[in-house]
Motif scaffolding. Structure first.
Motif, PDB file in Angstrom:
ATOM      1  N   UNK A 101       0.840  -1.194   0.000  1.00  0.00           N
ATOM      2  CA  UNK A 101       0.000   0.000   0.000  1.00  0.00           C
ATOM      3  C   UNK A 101       0.881   1.253   0.000  1.00  0.00           C
ATOM      4  N   UNK A 102       1.478   1.561  -1.143  1.00  0.00           N
ATOM      5  CA  UNK A 102       2.276   2.772  -1.282  1.00  0.00           C
ATOM      6  C   UNK A 102       1.351   3.854  -1.835  1.00  0.00           C
ATOM      7  N   UNK A 103       1.111   4.883  -1.057  1.00  0.00           N
ATOM      8  CA  UNK A 103       0.214   5.952  -1.492  1.00  0.00           C
ATOM      9  C   UNK A 103       0.818   6.613  -2.734  1.00  0.00           C
ATOM     10  N   UNK A 104       0.046   6.672  -3.798  1.00  0.00           N
ATOM     11  CA  UNK A 104       0.564   7.122  -5.102  1.00  0.00           C
ATOM     12  C   UNK A 104       1.092   8.552  -5.071  1.00  0.00           C
ATOM     13  N   UNK A 105       0.582   9.387  -4.183  1.00  0.00           N
ATOM     14  CA  UNK A 105       1.039  10.776  -4.101  1.00  0.00           C
ATOM     15  C   UNK A 105       2.330  10.918  -3.299  1.00  0.00           C
ATOM     16  N   UNK A 106       2.804   9.837  -2.702  1.00  0.00           N
ATOM     17  CA  UNK A 106       4.064   9.843  -1.966  1.00  0.00           C
ATOM     18  C   UNK A 106       5.195   9.630  -2.979  1.00  0.00           C
ATOM     19  N   UNK A 107       5.427  10.656  -3.789  1.00  0.00           N
ATOM     20  CA  UNK A 107       6.345  10.530  -4.922  1.00  0.00           C
ATOM     21  C   UNK A 107       7.780  10.231  -4.519  1.00  0.00           C
ATOM     22  N   UNK A 108       8.218  10.711  -3.365  1.00  0.00           N
ATOM     23  CA  UNK A 108       9.584  10.394  -2.913  1.00  0.00           C
ATOM     24  C   UNK A 108       9.727   8.896  -2.694  1.00  0.00           C
ATOM     25  N   UNK A 109       8.731   8.287  -2.068  1.00  0.00           N
ATOM     26  CA  UNK A 109       8.790   6.843  -1.825  1.00  0.00           C
ATOM     27  C   UNK A 109       8.694   6.071  -3.134  1.00  0.00           C
ATOM     28  N   UNK A 110       7.771   6.458  -3.994  1.00  0.00           N
ATOM     29  CA  UNK A 110       7.599   5.756  -5.273  1.00  0.00           C
ATOM     30  C   UNK A 110       8.899   5.823  -6.075  1.00  0.00           C
ATOM     31  N   UNK A 111       9.505   6.994  -6.142  1.00  0.00           N
ATOM     32  CA  UNK A 111      10.768   7.161  -6.878  1.00  0.00           C
ATOM     33  C   UNK A 111      11.871   6.300  -6.258  1.00  0.00           C
ATOM     34  N   UNK A 146      -8.021   4.027  -3.191  1.00  0.00           N
ATOM     35  CA  UNK A 146      -7.935   3.238  -1.960  1.00  0.00           C
ATOM     36  C   UNK A 146      -7.514   4.039  -0.734  1.00  0.00           C
ATOM     37  N   UNK A 147      -7.025   5.267  -0.924  1.00  0.00           N
ATOM     38  CA  UNK A 147      -6.520   6.056   0.200  1.00  0.00           C
ATOM     39  C   UNK A 147      -7.191   7.422   0.219  1.00  0.00           C
ATOM     40  N   UNK A 148      -7.640   7.796   1.399  1.00  0.00           N
ATOM     41  CA  UNK A 148      -8.241   9.120   1.570  1.00  0.00           C
ATOM     42  C   UNK A 148      -7.178  10.064   2.133  1.00  0.00           C
ATOM     43  N   UNK A 149      -6.581  10.843   1.250  1.00  0.00           N
ATOM     44  CA  UNK A 149      -5.529  11.789   1.617  1.00  0.00           C
ATOM     45  C   UNK A 149      -6.190  13.022   2.239  1.00  0.00           C
ATOM     46  N   UNK A 150      -5.654  13.524   3.363  1.00  0.00           N
ATOM     47  CA  UNK A 150      -6.322  14.648   4.035  1.00  0.00           C
ATOM     48  C   UNK A 150      -6.336  15.946   3.238  1.00  0.00           C
ATOM     49  N   UNK A 151      -5.420  16.122   2.299  1.00  0.00           N
ATOM     50  CA  UNK A 151      -5.387  17.355   1.520  1.00  0.00           C
ATOM     51  C   UNK A 151      -5.776  17.187   0.064  1.00  0.00           C
TER      52      UNK A 151
END
Length: 160
Positions: A116-126, A142-147
C-alpha cells in the motif's frame, strides 16, 4: 551512519519519527489518533524486526521487516519505513531500503512486496523504483488523503 536493531531504549526516538507521520495521515493507512503506546506497539510488534538508522547518536529513521503473509506467502518480505522530517533528503530512506533488502535476503526471503504505497508519496515511489521495485498493482481510490482527497495506492514488488 549505522543501521542497527532497535531496542526498547530507542522507543522515544521512534515515537518522535513515526507519530508526526501517522498524525499527518498522508502516507500510511493508520489511524491518526493512535496513542504513543499503540504506535510503538504497531511499529515494534512481535511479528517483525525493527531497525533504526542512527548518526552521531541521533536516530534519523526507522524501518521494520516482516513476512508479508503467513503460510504460503511467508517467503515474501514486507517493510514499513519512516524518516524524521529533519533528515529528509539525506539518503536515510535509501540506506534503510538497501539494508532491508540485504536483511531480507539473509533471512531467506525470495521477494519483497509493499502492499500500500500511497501514489502521491512521490519520494517513496521514486525511491522504490530506483531500488528495483515495480508497480504490479494499482488500487484506485484506496486512500483518503487529508489534503488531496481520494487517491490511488500502489502495490510494489521485486524479487531478491
Amino acid at each position: 551512519m549505522e543501521i542497527r536493531p532497535a531496542t526498547a531504549s530507542d522507543h522515544p526516538a521512534i515515537v518522535r519519527i513515526i507519530l508526526p507521520t501517522i498524525r499527518a495521515g498522508e502516507t500510511y493507512a493508520l489511524d491518526p489518533g493512535l496513542s504513543e503506546a499503540e504506535a510503538v506497539a504497531y511499529w515494534t510488534g512481535a511479528d517483525r524486526e525493527t531497525f533504526v538508522a542512527e548518526q552521531d547518536g541521533v536516530v534519523l529513521g526507522t524501518y521494520y521487516l516482516r513476512a508479508n503473509q503467513a503460510g504460503g506467502g511467508a517467503h515474501v518480505a514486507n517493510c514499513g519505513f519512516m524518516t524524521g522530517a529533519a533528515a529528509a533528503g539525506r539518503g536515510i530512506g535509501r540506506a534503510m531500503g538497501e539494508h532491508a533488502l540485504d536483511r531480507a535476503r539473509a533471512r531467506g526471503f525470495s521477494a519483497m512486496q509493499f502492499n500500500f504505497v500511497v501514489s502521491t508519496n512521490q519520494r517513496a515511489v521514486k525511491l522504490w523504483r530506483s531500488l528495483g521495485f515495480a508497480e504490479v498493482g494499482r488500487l484506485p481510490g484506496a486512500f483518503r488523503h487529508p489534503g488531496l482527497g481520494v487517491v490511488d495506492a500502489l502495490v510494489m514488488f521485486r524479487t531478491l
